[in-house]
Write an enzyme that holds these catalytic residues in place. Structure first.
Site, PDB file in Angstrom:
ATOM      1  CB  CYS A  61      -0.918   0.013   1.217  1.00 48.24           C
ATOM      2  SG  CYS A  61      -0.009   0.075   2.779  1.00 48.24           S
TER       3      CYS A  61
ATOM      4  CB  CYS B  28       3.516  -0.204   3.172  1.00 50.35           C
ATOM      5  SG  CYS B  28       1.990  -0.895   3.811  1.00 50.35           S
TER       6      CYS B  28
ATOM      7  CG  ASP C 207       6.525  27.776 -33.238  1.00 50.34           C
ATOM      8  OD1 ASP C 207       6.656  28.978 -33.520  1.00 50.34           O
ATOM      9  OD2 ASP C 207       7.193  26.874 -33.766  1.00 50.34           O
TER      10      ASP C 207
END
Length: 719
Positions: free
Chosen positions: A20, A23, A408
């Site tokens: 997880c 952790c 551009d």
């Protein structure tokens, strides 16, 4: 230690075993406490840790011992072997991988059978439930106890306190069920995160690990790690290209979808660049290697995508901060629920302690913590597969809330390659091919940027110009060129040049025709001698076929303003701007003018993107909220300077990127709202006393599963 030294002492390790996000955060904190480590940063999305300073693998594994983490240096043989095993599909059998969980479920089932046969207070029933708890939750309890002793509050701490409390008040069956459901919830979380990570791992498998190389007159199959720059690689039809390089022999069509997302194969001939991971479809190619395996475009993409997954998006930063305060608050609320009713309202201690434990379980922030990282990893992985490199969760979020996009002109809205659009003869007696040969012979000697377009036209029409003898060639600064061919002086240049030649009549009708060409965004060049005008030739930078469609899609998607920025003259700029449909045209700009205009746009709209080629537009790209570079494949500058790189030279990826970003934003918001709402609803069940431990854990597990599945939808967003 200064930043430069930190970079020198940086080591990257792959980590196996994360269950997880919490952790991962704990592992990061533990690593920072190792003597000799200055700093550490865990990338949960890519399962990696960057360590600044000195630490051995043993020390790192000790820091991750609470979850039995396995650590290997990123470029070690062991890591390669692990990846190879995964690539070959060497999977652990289901019953072995989940043996503890299966045994725990078996003990629980026997426990409930004993409960119905022998009753709740039977010693056998209690022992079976206890066995189920210990088998399924021993690793959970170890970490939970350690966290309690250190006063660290995370999901496992909450669960451990709830399990101990449940056991004290004799709720053995429910506690065992809660332990199993929590273990299943963690496995679901791990599974969904692995699914998201695999979208990137599949990129790693694109390029072959070996290539056929010619050395000393022999053809040998060599591992890519042993191939050197300058080696000649032989790629047969139907084979994947293993390394980046330049074609030195042969011609073929190459499918570059893996790198650029382009579905149509691209023709490749001598001097053309090819990329590792692309598919040679037709002819035999001999390719000179230009980059080592770790420097190939696909390697850079994978590295940048993994780094991007580690960048916390604003939503993730909010969740991390929220979870930090949320867990201790839940513990306080649970304690109040357990204590206040019995002390002040004559409630039953057993009933309200049970309710307090249920509050602890429902308070586990699993769904909340996982809501953002899975979404970010899924979206960035999907974008990479479609040829869009997003370099962080923050940019993924920013794109979704853009109000204006500046483009551009050259190489972005246009192809950046000038072509001859018009060639009109003014005298019926003139031989068009002969005159084009003279024009090309003169332009071949000039340094004008548009000369290449005229030479290309001559080559397409197979007109010979190399043998034309030119005498007294000279450039007339700012006006054109001239030269003598077969005793006749020819001029090529602007209308201004011919107006200065008093021997030529420059009539109004012809001037109007030139003016029309200029208003169409073309550069008109007049061709003539000292006594007459012979022809007019117009050259223009072709507008991309997709530009108009892209601008329309962006306006439909709610982008308030699209702006074209160019150094071209106002007439040319307006012609192209009107054709593609941008809402604003800014012409005759220097690079610093583009930068200032982007700053003005940011002041007006807050969030602005700039789309350019990543080289000339670097200042404007840097000043925008999100800098988007065109044609990132093979362009190191674009890959390094832009926040987002469109790997193919395809502007159509831009609306997809906006769509994916908005979808990701919506899913993240929905996930956070849902995760918090489900907790709130479950907590309301405390008031009538309806909240049970199994309802608490089911609500948490259900929320985690739904949030994960919702996030994984981002892997399926299409163009």
């Amino acid at each position: 230690m200064n930043e430069e030294n930190l970079k020198k002492d940086k080591s990257v390790y792959r980590v196996q075993g994360f269950t997880c996000a919490n952790c991962a955060g704990k592992f990061e904190r533990n690593v920072k406490e190792i003597p000799g480590v200055e700093d550490a940063k865990v990338n949960f999305g890519a399962s990696k840790i960057s360590v600044f300073g000195k630490a051995s693998v043993e020390e790192l594994e000790k820091a991750g011992s609470f979850e039995s983490l396995k650590v290997t240096p990123e470029n070690s043989n062991q890591t390669s072997q692990n990846t190879a095993k995964e690539d070959k599909g060497e999977k652990v059998p289901f019953y072995k991988k989940y043996s503890k969980l299966l045994y725990s479920v078996a003990f629980l089932v026997f426990g409930y059978l004993s409960y119905f046969v022998n009753g709740e207070d039977n010693i056998l029933t209690t022992l079976l439930f206890l066995a189920s708890m210990l088998v399924g939750g021993l690793s959970l309890f170890k970490v939970g106890f350690q966290n309690l002793l250190r006063l660290e509050f995370d999901m496992k701490t909450l669960m451990t306190v709830a399990v101990i409390g449940g056991a004290i008040i004799g709720e053995w069956g429910e506690v065992a069920l809660v332990v199993i459901l929590f273990a299943i919830s963690e496995e679901l979380e791990r599974f969904s995160m692995d699914r998201a990570r695999n979208s990137i791992r599949s990129l790693m498998n694109i390029a072959p690990k070996e290539a056929l190389v010619r050395r000393n007159g022999q053809e040998l199959m060599i591992h890519v790690d042993d191939i050197a720059v300058g080696d000649i690689m032989i790629v047969k039809p139907g084979q994947k290209i293993a390394m980046d390089g330049v074609v030195v022999r042969g011609h073929s069509s190459v499918n570059q979808a893996a790198i650029t997302g382009e579905s149509v194969p691209i023709g490749k001939a001598i001097d053309d660049e090819v990329f590792a991971g692309t598919l040679n479809e037709e002819g035999l190619l001999e390719v000179e290697i230009t980059k080592l395996v770790e420097d190939t475009t696909i390697s850079k993409i994978i590295h940048l995508v993994e780094e991007a997954q580690g960048e916390r998006a604003p939503a993730q930063a909010f969740v991390d901060k929220f979870a930090k305060y949320y867990t201790p608050i839940i513990m306080v609320v649970a304690a109040l629920v357990a204590v206040l009713p019995p002390l002040f309202f004559d409630g039953s201690w057993e009933t309200w302690v049970y309710q307090g434990l249920a509050v602890l379980v429902v308070g586990c922030p699993c769904a909340l913590v996982i809501s953002t990282p899975i979404s970010i990893v899924s979206a960035i992985g999907n974008a990479a597969k479609k040829g869009v490199l997003v370099k962080g969760g923050v940019y993924l979020e920013e794109i979704g809330s853009l109000k204006a996009i500046a483009f551009d002109k050259t190489g972005t809205l246009t192809k950046g390659v000038p072509v001859v659009t018009d060639y009109q003869l003014l005298n019926a007696q003139t031989d068009g091919k002969e005159l084009l040969s003279i024009i090309t012979a003169l332009e071949y000697r000039s340094q004008h940027p548009l000369a290449s377009a005229i030479m290309k036209k001559a080559e397409l029409e197979r007109i010979n110009y190399a043998d034309v003898q030119v005498e007294d060639f000279s450039s007339i600064t700012g006006k054109g060129i001239k030269g003598i061919i077969n005793g006749v002086t020819y001029y090529i240049g602007s209308p201004k040049l011919f107006k200065e030649l008093s021997s030529i009549t420059f009539d109004k009708k012809f001037e109007k025709e030139v003016s029309i060409l200029q208003n169409e965004g073309k550069t008109a060049m007049i061709v003539g001698t000292e006594i007459e005008i012979l022809a007019v030739i117009a050259v223009a930078d072709e507008v991309r076929d997709s530009s108009k469609e892209v601008i329309q899609k962006l306006h439909k998607a709610g982008i308030k303003e699209t702006i074209m920025l160019t150094g071209d003259n106002q007439g040319t700029a307006m012609a192209i701007g009107n054709h593609v449909g941008v809402s604003n045209v800014q012409a005759e700009l220097m690079p610093e003018d583009k930068l200032n205009f982007i700053k003005q746009l940011r002041a007006k709209y807050g969030k602005v993107a700039m789309v350019g080629d990543g080289v000339n537009d670097a200042p404007a790209l840097a000043a925008s909220t999100v800098g988007i570079a065109m044609g990132g494949a093979g362009t190191d500058t674009a890959l390094e300077t832009a926040d987002v790189a469109l790997m193919g030279d395809d502007l159509r990826k831009l609306p997809f990127t906006v769509k994916l970003s908005r979808k990701a934003l919506n899913i993240i918001k929905a996930n956070i709202t849902f995760a918090i709402s489900i907790k709130f609803i479950a907590l309301l069940l405390v008031i009538p006393g309806w909240l049970t431990l199994w309802i608490a854990i089911l609500s948490d597990m259900g929320a985690t599963l739904l949030v994960a599945l919702n996030s994984l939808r981002l892997m399926r967003v299409k163009e």
